[in-house]
Design a protein around this motif. Structure first.
Motif, PDB file in Angstrom:
ATOM      1  N   PHE A 161       9.597   0.508  -6.285  1.00  0.00           N
ATOM      2  CA  PHE A 161       8.368  -0.187  -6.644  1.00  0.00           C
ATOM      3  C   PHE A 161       7.855   0.316  -7.988  1.00  0.00           C
ATOM      4  CE2 PHE A 161       8.304  -0.384  -2.003  1.00  0.00           C
ATOM      5  CZ  PHE A 161       8.112  -1.742  -1.828  1.00  0.00           C
ATOM      6  N   CYS A 162       7.306  -0.598  -8.786  1.00  0.00           N
ATOM      7  CA  CYS A 162       6.673  -0.238 -10.053  1.00  0.00           C
ATOM      8  C   CYS A 162       5.160  -0.400  -9.978  1.00  0.00           C
ATOM      9  CB  CYS A 162       7.194  -1.103 -11.193  1.00  0.00           C
ATOM     10  SG  CYS A 162       8.894  -0.787 -11.613  1.00  0.00           S
ATOM     11  N   ASP A 163       4.683  -1.147  -8.993  1.00  0.00           N
ATOM     12  CA  ASP A 163       3.242  -1.348  -8.873  1.00  0.00           C
ATOM     13  C   ASP A 163       2.696  -0.444  -7.772  1.00  0.00           C
ATOM     14  OD1 ASP A 163       4.218  -2.674  -6.628  1.00  0.00           O
ATOM     15  OD2 ASP A 163       3.726  -4.654  -7.381  1.00  0.00           O
ATOM     16  N   THR A 164       1.381  -0.347  -7.727  1.00  0.00           N
ATOM     17  CA  THR A 164       0.736   0.487  -6.724  1.00  0.00           C
ATOM     18  C   THR A 164      -0.096  -0.374  -5.801  1.00  0.00           C
ATOM     19  OG1 THR A 164      -1.179   0.836  -8.136  1.00  0.00           O
ATOM     20  CG2 THR A 164       0.615   2.449  -8.306  1.00  0.00           C
ATOM     21  N   LYS A 165      -0.612   0.225  -4.764  1.00  0.00           N
ATOM     22  CA  LYS A 165      -1.388  -0.503  -3.769  1.00  0.00           C
ATOM     23  C   LYS A 165      -2.592  -1.209  -4.405  1.00  0.00           C
ATOM     24  CE  LYS A 165      -0.992  -0.769   0.741  1.00  0.00           C
ATOM     25  NZ  LYS A 165      -0.083  -1.722   1.313  1.00  0.00           N
ATOM     26  N   HIS A 166      -3.284  -0.566  -5.349  1.00  0.00           N
ATOM     27  CA  HIS A 166      -4.475  -1.178  -5.945  1.00  0.00           C
ATOM     28  C   HIS A 166      -4.144  -2.340  -6.869  1.00  0.00           C
ATOM     29  CE1 HIS A 166      -3.497   1.514  -9.318  1.00  0.00           C
ATOM     30  NE2 HIS A 166      -4.185   0.679 -10.058  1.00  0.00           N
ATOM     31  N   GLU A 167      -2.873  -2.508  -7.225  1.00  0.00           N
ATOM     32  CA  GLU A 167      -2.470  -3.614  -8.084  1.00  0.00           C
ATOM     33  C   GLU A 167      -2.114  -4.866  -7.286  1.00  0.00           C
ATOM     34  OE1 GLU A 167       0.665  -1.430 -10.012  1.00  0.00           O
ATOM     35  OE2 GLU A 167      -0.381  -1.599 -11.917  1.00  0.00           O
ATOM     36  N   GLU A 168      -2.198  -4.797  -5.963  1.00  0.00           N
ATOM     37  CA  GLU A 168      -1.782  -5.933  -5.145  1.00  0.00           C
ATOM     38  C   GLU A 168      -2.578  -7.196  -5.438  1.00  0.00           C
ATOM     39  OE1 GLU A 168      -1.469  -4.983  -1.028  1.00  0.00           O
ATOM     40  OE2 GLU A 168       0.260  -3.687  -1.341  1.00  0.00           O
ATOM     41  N   LYS A 206      11.004  -6.561   4.429  1.00  0.00           N
ATOM     42  CA  LYS A 206       9.752  -6.071   5.007  1.00  0.00           C
ATOM     43  C   LYS A 206       8.686  -5.771   3.954  1.00  0.00           C
ATOM     44  CE  LYS A 206       7.976  -2.636   8.243  1.00  0.00           C
ATOM     45  NZ  LYS A 206       8.319  -1.533   9.163  1.00  0.00           N
ATOM     46  N   TYR A 207       9.087  -5.174   2.821  1.00  0.00           N
ATOM     47  CA  TYR A 207       8.104  -4.654   1.875  1.00  0.00           C
ATOM     48  C   TYR A 207       7.966  -5.422   0.566  1.00  0.00           C
ATOM     49  CZ  TYR A 207       7.939  -0.674   4.989  1.00  0.00           C
ATOM     50  OH  TYR A 207       7.788   0.121   6.092  1.00  0.00           O
ATOM     51  N   LEU A 208       8.914  -6.249   0.222  1.00  0.00           N
ATOM     52  CA  LEU A 208       8.819  -6.971  -1.044  1.00  0.00           C
ATOM     53  C   LEU A 208       8.156  -8.320  -0.833  1.00  0.00           C
ATOM     54  CD1 LEU A 208      12.311  -6.263  -2.646  1.00  0.00           C
ATOM     55  CD2 LEU A 208      10.173  -4.984  -2.915  1.00  0.00           C
ATOM     56  N   GLN A 209       7.466  -8.780  -1.852  1.00  0.00           N
ATOM     57  CA  GLN A 209       6.863 -10.108  -1.816  1.00  0.00           C
ATOM     58  C   GLN A 209       6.802 -10.659  -3.229  1.00  0.00           C
ATOM     59  OE1 GLN A 209       3.093  -9.096  -0.093  1.00  0.00           O
ATOM     60  NE2 GLN A 209       2.082  -8.945  -2.059  1.00  0.00           N
ATOM     61  N   LYS A 210       6.700 -11.957  -3.303  1.00  0.00           N
ATOM     62  CA  LYS A 210       6.640 -12.658  -4.572  1.00  0.00           C
ATOM     63  C   LYS A 210       5.568 -12.031  -5.462  1.00  0.00           C
ATOM     64  CE  LYS A 210       5.977 -17.331  -6.310  1.00  0.00           C
ATOM     65  NZ  LYS A 210       5.791 -18.721  -5.898  1.00  0.00           N
ATOM     66  N   GLY A 211       5.944 -11.740  -6.719  1.00  0.00           N
ATOM     67  CA  GLY A 211       5.011 -11.189  -7.679  1.00  0.00           C
ATOM     68  C   GLY A 211       5.045  -9.682  -7.816  1.00  0.00           C
ATOM     69  N   LYS A 217       6.277  -6.027  -8.792  1.00  0.00           N
ATOM     70  CA  LYS A 217       7.110  -5.505  -9.872  1.00  0.00           C
ATOM     71  C   LYS A 217       7.986  -4.392  -9.308  1.00  0.00           C
ATOM     72  CE  LYS A 217       7.163  -3.853 -14.565  1.00  0.00           C
ATOM     73  NZ  LYS A 217       6.408  -3.444 -15.736  1.00  0.00           N
ATOM     74  N   ILE A 218       9.300  -4.522  -9.522  1.00  0.00           N
ATOM     75  CA  ILE A 218      10.237  -3.545  -8.991  1.00  0.00           C
ATOM     76  C   ILE A 218      11.319  -3.223 -10.025  1.00  0.00           C
ATOM     77  CG2 ILE A 218       9.907  -4.222  -6.581  1.00  0.00           C
ATOM     78  CD1 ILE A 218      12.616  -5.713  -6.779  1.00  0.00           C
ATOM     79  N   ILE A 219      12.049  -2.159  -9.748  1.00  0.00           N
ATOM     80  CA  ILE A 219      13.254  -1.806 -10.496  1.00  0.00           C
ATOM     81  C   ILE A 219      14.422  -1.963  -9.536  1.00  0.00           C
ATOM     82  CG2 ILE A 219      14.535   0.038 -11.653  1.00  0.00           C
ATOM     83  CD1 ILE A 219      11.798   1.278 -12.356  1.00  0.00           C
ATOM     84  N   VAL A 220      15.481  -2.589  -9.999  1.00  0.00           N
ATOM     85  CA  VAL A 220      16.687  -2.766  -9.195  1.00  0.00           C
ATOM     86  C   VAL A 220      17.852  -2.117  -9.926  1.00  0.00           C
ATOM     87  CG1 VAL A 220      18.350  -4.457  -8.315  1.00  0.00           C
ATOM     88  CG2 VAL A 220      15.906  -4.908  -8.127  1.00  0.00           C
ATOM     89  N   VAL A 255      24.109  -1.739 -13.498  1.00  0.00           N
ATOM     90  CA  VAL A 255      22.997  -2.414 -14.148  1.00  0.00           C
ATOM     91  C   VAL A 255      21.691  -1.901 -13.557  1.00  0.00           C
ATOM     92  CG1 VAL A 255      23.035  -4.382 -12.575  1.00  0.00           C
ATOM     93  CG2 VAL A 255      22.084  -4.678 -14.843  1.00  0.00           C
ATOM     94  N   ALA A 256      20.671  -1.801 -14.393  1.00  0.00           N
ATOM     95  CA  ALA A 256      19.323  -1.457 -13.953  1.00  0.00           C
ATOM     96  C   ALA A 256      18.364  -2.393 -14.675  1.00  0.00           C
ATOM     97  CB  ALA A 256      18.996  -0.003 -14.275  1.00  0.00           C
ATOM     98  N   ILE A 257      17.541  -3.104 -13.910  1.00  0.00           N
ATOM     99  CA  ILE A 257      16.575  -4.026 -14.505  1.00  0.00           C
ATOM    100  C   ILE A 257      15.229  -3.862 -13.818  1.00  0.00           C
ATOM    101  CG2 ILE A 257      18.299  -5.720 -15.236  1.00  0.00           C
ATOM    102  CD1 ILE A 257      17.490  -7.454 -12.868  1.00  0.00           C
ATOM    103  N   SER A 258      14.192  -4.230 -14.529  1.00  0.00           N
ATOM    104  CA  SER A 258      12.841  -4.178 -14.005  1.00  0.00           C
ATOM    105  C   SER A 258      12.211  -5.540 -14.230  1.00  0.00           C
ATOM    106  CB  SER A 258      12.043  -3.108 -14.740  1.00  0.00           C
ATOM    107  OG  SER A 258      10.693  -3.144 -14.336  1.00  0.00           O
ATOM    108  N   GLY A 259      11.513  -6.037 -13.210  1.00  0.00           N
ATOM    109  CA  GLY A 259      10.870  -7.332 -13.352  1.00  0.00           C
ATOM    110  C   GLY A 259      10.028  -7.672 -12.146  1.00  0.00           C
TER     111      GLY A 259
END
Length: 140
Positions: free
Chosen positions: A103-110, A64-69, A71-74, A4-8
């Motif tokens: 990761f799907c988002d970038t640093k400036h999208e934080e 370490k690197y993920l946080q609520k909100g 956007k990632i692909i698993v 399975v591959a999902i993005s959210g």
């Protein structure tokens, strides 16, 4: 085949647990991923929420690197969870054992992450799962 591959968006901060089994140390990280439904009618905000579990180095990375909100692909495999509800009845659910996280988002999208986290939280209701003792059964 079980793939399975999902993005959210992460619906909560990852929870890391460390344990020892048979003299080996094991890290387990769990979090929830909210995935918007593609087939929702225009204007509807329908989402599905999946429990994600990852182990060892991947678990340490997630904690370490993920946080609520974010956007990632698993990518991973599906597993069937079985647990006892508060009413004593056996309940079933599907979760994902993650093999890969991107990761799907970038640093400036934080700055937008906080807004997304609030949006995702508005859909999350895991009442009754807080103390659930999950057992897994393979779907293969």
């Amino acid at each position: 085949m079980n793939h399975v591959a999902i993005s959210g968006f992460l619906g909560c901060d990852p929870e890391l647990k460390r344990m020892e089994s048979g003299g080996k140390k094991l890290s387990v990280c769990t979090f929830t991923l909210g995935v918007r439904r593609i087939y929702a009618k225009q204007g509807e905000q329908n989402s599905d929420f999946f429990r994600i579990t990852t182990f060892n180095k991947q678990a340490e990375f997630a904690a370490k690197y993920l946080q609520k909100g974010r956007k990632i692909i698993v990518e991973g495999t599906l597993k069937q969870d079985r647990y006892q509800g508060e009413d004593g009845k056996t309940r079933y659910g599907v979760s994902i054992n993650a093999n890969k996280i991107e990761f799907c988002d970038t640093k400036h999208e934080e700055n937008e992450i906080a807004d997304t986290a609030a949006y995702v939280s508005s859909f999350t209701d895991f009442s009754g799962l807080e103390g659930a003792d999950f057992q897994t059964e393979s779907l293969q």
